[in-house]
Scaffold this motif. Sequence first.
Motif, short mmCIF file in Angstrom:
data_model
loop_
_atom_site.label_atom_id
_atom_site.label_comp_id
_atom_site.label_asym_id
_atom_site.label_seq_id
_atom_site.Cartn_x
_atom_site.Cartn_y
_atom_site.Cartn_z
N LYS A 194 69.45 10.18 -14.30
CA LYS A 194 69.00 12.25 -14.53
C LYS A 194 69.62 12.67 -13.30
CE LYS A 194 65.49 12.24 -17.93
NZ LYS A 194 65.80 11.11 -18.65
N THR A 195 70.46 14.08 -13.56
CA THR A 195 71.21 14.55 -12.66
C THR A 195 69.33 15.22 -11.49
OG1 THR A 195 70.94 16.45 -14.00
CG2 THR A 195 73.40 15.02 -13.53
N THR A 196 70.12 15.87 -10.29
CA THR A 196 68.97 16.11 -9.75
C THR A 196 68.09 17.76 -10.87
OG1 THR A 196 69.76 15.51 -7.84
CG2 THR A 196 67.73 17.76 -8.18
N GLU A 197 69.28 18.32 -11.90
CA GLU A 197 68.77 19.00 -11.98
C GLU A 197 68.11 18.76 -13.42
OE1 GLU A 197 70.97 22.97 -14.71
OE2 GLU A 197 72.20 21.37 -14.53
N GLU A 198 68.45 17.82 -14.41
CA GLU A 198 67.61 17.02 -15.28
C GLU A 198 66.84 16.27 -14.95
OE1 GLU A 198 71.44 15.61 -18.20
OE2 GLU A 198 71.11 13.78 -16.75
N GLU A 200 64.44 17.92 -12.23
CA GLU A 200 63.44 19.10 -12.43
C GLU A 200 63.14 20.12 -12.97
OE1 GLU A 200 66.14 21.57 -9.27
OE2 GLU A 200 65.33 19.31 -7.30
N LYS A 201 64.08 19.70 -14.06
CA LYS A 201 63.32 20.04 -15.43
C LYS A 201 62.40 19.78 -16.02
CE LYS A 201 65.14 22.55 -19.80
NZ LYS A 201 66.42 22.26 -21.08
N LYS A 202 62.82 18.35 -16.01
CA LYS A 202 61.37 17.85 -16.81
C LYS A 202 60.64 17.52 -15.85
CE LYS A 202 61.53 12.99 -18.09
NZ LYS A 202 61.19 13.26 -19.96
N SER A 204 59.77 20.11 -13.82
CA SER A 204 58.76 21.81 -14.34
C SER A 204 58.41 21.66 -15.66
CB SER A 204 60.21 22.43 -14.22
OG SER A 204 59.66 23.67 -14.74
#
Length: 276
Positions: A194-198, A200-202, A204
């Motif tokens: 998972k990318t960092t953005e993915e 971090e969204k998970k 959150s």
Amino acid sequence: MKNILVPTDFSEQAENALKVAAQFAKTHNADIYLLHMLELPMQLIDPTSNNNSQNLPESLFFMKLAHKRFEEVLASDYLEGVTVHETVHFHEAFDGIMEVSKEHDCDLIIMGSHGATGFKEMFIGSNTEKVVRYSEIPVLVIKQEIPNFRVDNFIFATDFSEETKRPFNEAVKFANKIDANIHLVYINTANKFKTTEEAEKKMSNFLEGMESKTFNLHIYNDRTIEEGILNYAQSIDAGLIGISTHGRKGLAHFFNGSLSEDIVNHAKRPVITFKI
């Protein structure tokens, strides 16, 4: 934390677990239920079996031997001031541990383990592994003697799935009891990258609505989840590793494996498991 169950076979590993339990008992004013399982042949313990009169002296011998071992353990300095209930059951070890934990409304099971590798791990069933897999209450596994069980950093590994919310909340409560900093870590692997953005969204979404925010969040990259957990724990010198367990049975367990059991077997640090 009022009642702590410590299964014992009077080995060095079991005593290491008892020493940690004594520290918990003194801090939290808890009682210890020290359990020894006498796994005797059925003809020695079943009053309806043939030749019962001949079997009785042999059964009494094993009972007296167990009681003598209890007396030796209970005389240890580290148990001074601790209420310890001597408990002997005629059961297979795993069944007895589960029964006694429910009977005495235990909050925590503390067990010793030496771990296992290779063919030994594959062919020899471990009571510690079974308890870790199926216990409804947290199981703390101790590998070596810990004179002062002080945990500064406690990591809890999760995939941020909905089903791990309850065990994570239990982990947070446990961290608060032992005054530890809890680190919530996601292990990122090539197979499930998972990318960092993915990620971090998970994270959150996972944390949404949770009351406690007193923890640190981390993403750690490694080849496998197990290696990532162990390597991350080493990188921050974690005093305790926490993980949730499904309690899979049969073929589901065989094909999916159990990360919690692998961690318990291979980690040199203490490990605590929470049932999903």
